[in-house]
Design a protein around this motif. Sequence first.
Motif, PDB file in Angstrom:
ATOM      1  N   GLU A 265       0.868  -1.267  -0.068  1.00 50.33           N
ATOM      2  CA  GLU A 265       0.112   0.069  -0.076  1.00 50.33           C
ATOM      3  C   GLU A 265       0.800   1.256   0.008  1.00 50.33           C
ATOM      4  N   VAL A 266       1.949   1.231   0.402  1.00 45.91           N
ATOM      5  CA  VAL A 266       2.768   2.538   0.522  1.00 45.91           C
ATOM      6  C   VAL A 266       3.475   2.442  -0.810  1.00 45.91           C
ATOM      7  N   LYS A 267       3.935   1.406  -1.302  1.00 47.86           N
ATOM      8  CA  LYS A 267       4.281   1.397  -2.607  1.00 47.86           C
ATOM      9  C   LYS A 267       3.314   2.163  -3.588  1.00 47.86           C
ATOM     10  N   LYS A 268       2.120   1.686  -3.633  1.00 46.58           N
ATOM     11  CA  LYS A 268       1.096   2.225  -4.465  1.00 46.58           C
ATOM     12  C   LYS A 268       0.878   3.866  -4.155  1.00 46.58           C
ATOM     13  N   TYR A 269       0.970   4.083  -2.976  1.00 48.13           N
ATOM     14  CA  TYR A 269       0.828   5.634  -2.374  1.00 48.13           C
ATOM     15  C   TYR A 269       1.937   6.268  -3.299  1.00 48.13           C
ATOM     16  N   ILE A 270       3.185   5.997  -3.225  1.00 47.72           N
ATOM     17  CA  ILE A 270       4.296   6.531  -3.734  1.00 47.72           C
ATOM     18  C   ILE A 270       4.200   6.656  -5.234  1.00 47.72           C
ATOM     19  N   GLN A 271       3.775   5.571  -5.860  1.00 44.93           N
ATOM     20  CA  GLN A 271       3.739   5.593  -7.332  1.00 44.93           C
ATOM     21  C   GLN A 271       2.195   6.333  -7.792  1.00 44.93           C
ATOM     22  N   SER A 272       1.331   6.534  -7.175  1.00 39.87           N
ATOM     23  CA  SER A 272       0.316   7.468  -7.163  1.00 39.87           C
ATOM     24  C   SER A 272       0.837   8.903  -7.168  1.00 39.87           C
ATOM     25  N   TYR A 273       1.730   9.308  -6.116  1.00 40.22           N
ATOM     26  CA  TYR A 273       2.157  10.479  -6.002  1.00 40.22           C
ATOM     27  C   TYR A 273       2.985  11.057  -7.056  1.00 40.22           C
ATOM     28  N   MET A 274       3.830   9.821  -7.708  1.00 44.68           N
ATOM     29  CA  MET A 274       4.759  10.073  -8.613  1.00 44.68           C
ATOM     30  C   MET A 274       4.017  10.644 -10.003  1.00 44.68           C
ATOM     31  N   LYS A 275       2.997   9.880  -9.966  1.00 50.72           N
ATOM     32  CA  LYS A 275       2.031  10.102 -11.423  1.00 50.72           C
ATOM     33  C   LYS A 275       1.412  11.497 -11.164  1.00 50.72           C
ATOM     34  N   GLU A 276       0.970  11.885  -9.954  1.00 46.73           N
ATOM     35  CA  GLU A 276       0.060  13.076  -9.844  1.00 46.73           C
ATOM     36  C   GLU A 276       1.245  14.117  -9.844  1.00 46.73           C
ATOM     37  N   HIS A 277       2.170  14.060  -9.445  1.00 49.83           N
ATOM     38  CA  HIS A 277       3.289  15.275  -9.603  1.00 49.83           C
ATOM     39  C   HIS A 277       4.446  15.191 -10.580  1.00 49.83           C
TER      40      HIS A 277
ATOM     41  N   ASP B   7      12.909  10.810  -5.538  1.00 49.71           N
ATOM     42  CA  ASP B   7      12.391  12.363  -5.603  1.00 49.71           C
ATOM     43  C   ASP B   7      11.029  12.408  -4.938  1.00 49.71           C
ATOM     44  N   ALA B   8      10.237  11.327  -5.010  1.00 46.96           N
ATOM     45  CA  ALA B   8       8.805  11.529  -4.573  1.00 46.96           C
ATOM     46  C   ALA B   8       8.965  11.199  -3.107  1.00 46.96           C
ATOM     47  N   ILE B   9       9.733  10.488  -2.362  1.00 50.44           N
ATOM     48  CA  ILE B   9       9.810  10.126  -1.165  1.00 50.44           C
ATOM     49  C   ILE B   9      10.398  11.410  -0.548  1.00 50.44           C
ATOM     50  N   SER B  10      11.313  12.366  -1.062  1.00 54.34           N
ATOM     51  CA  SER B  10      11.838  13.168  -0.349  1.00 54.34           C
ATOM     52  C   SER B  10      10.960  14.474  -0.300  1.00 54.34           C
ATOM     53  N   ARG B  11       9.749  14.687  -1.361  1.00 55.48           N
ATOM     54  CA  ARG B  11       9.082  15.705  -1.433  1.00 55.48           C
ATOM     55  C   ARG B  11       7.908  15.145  -0.248  1.00 55.48           C
TER      56      ARG B  11
END
Length: 67
Positions: A13-25, A32-36
């Motif tokens: 679920e964390v991996k999915k969240y990060i992937q969604s965040y990456m796509k959104e941003h 870079d996503a984790i840093s942001r």
Amino acid sequence: MMKERMKVSLPPEVKKYIQSYMKEHHLSFTGDAISRICQEHEEAQKRKDESIKKIVKDVTQNIEDLF
């Protein structure tokens, strides 16, 4: 900023969240996503702390005005 390579294990679920965040941003790199995400969390915590301090100050002032 110096970067350091890390190998991490994440729940799905964390991996999915990060992937969604990456796509959104529109980010290409997981790091870079984790840093942001961490930076946003830190900024939100600072705003929360400042808000609490303001509330305490206002309440203190109101109490002092009563006396």
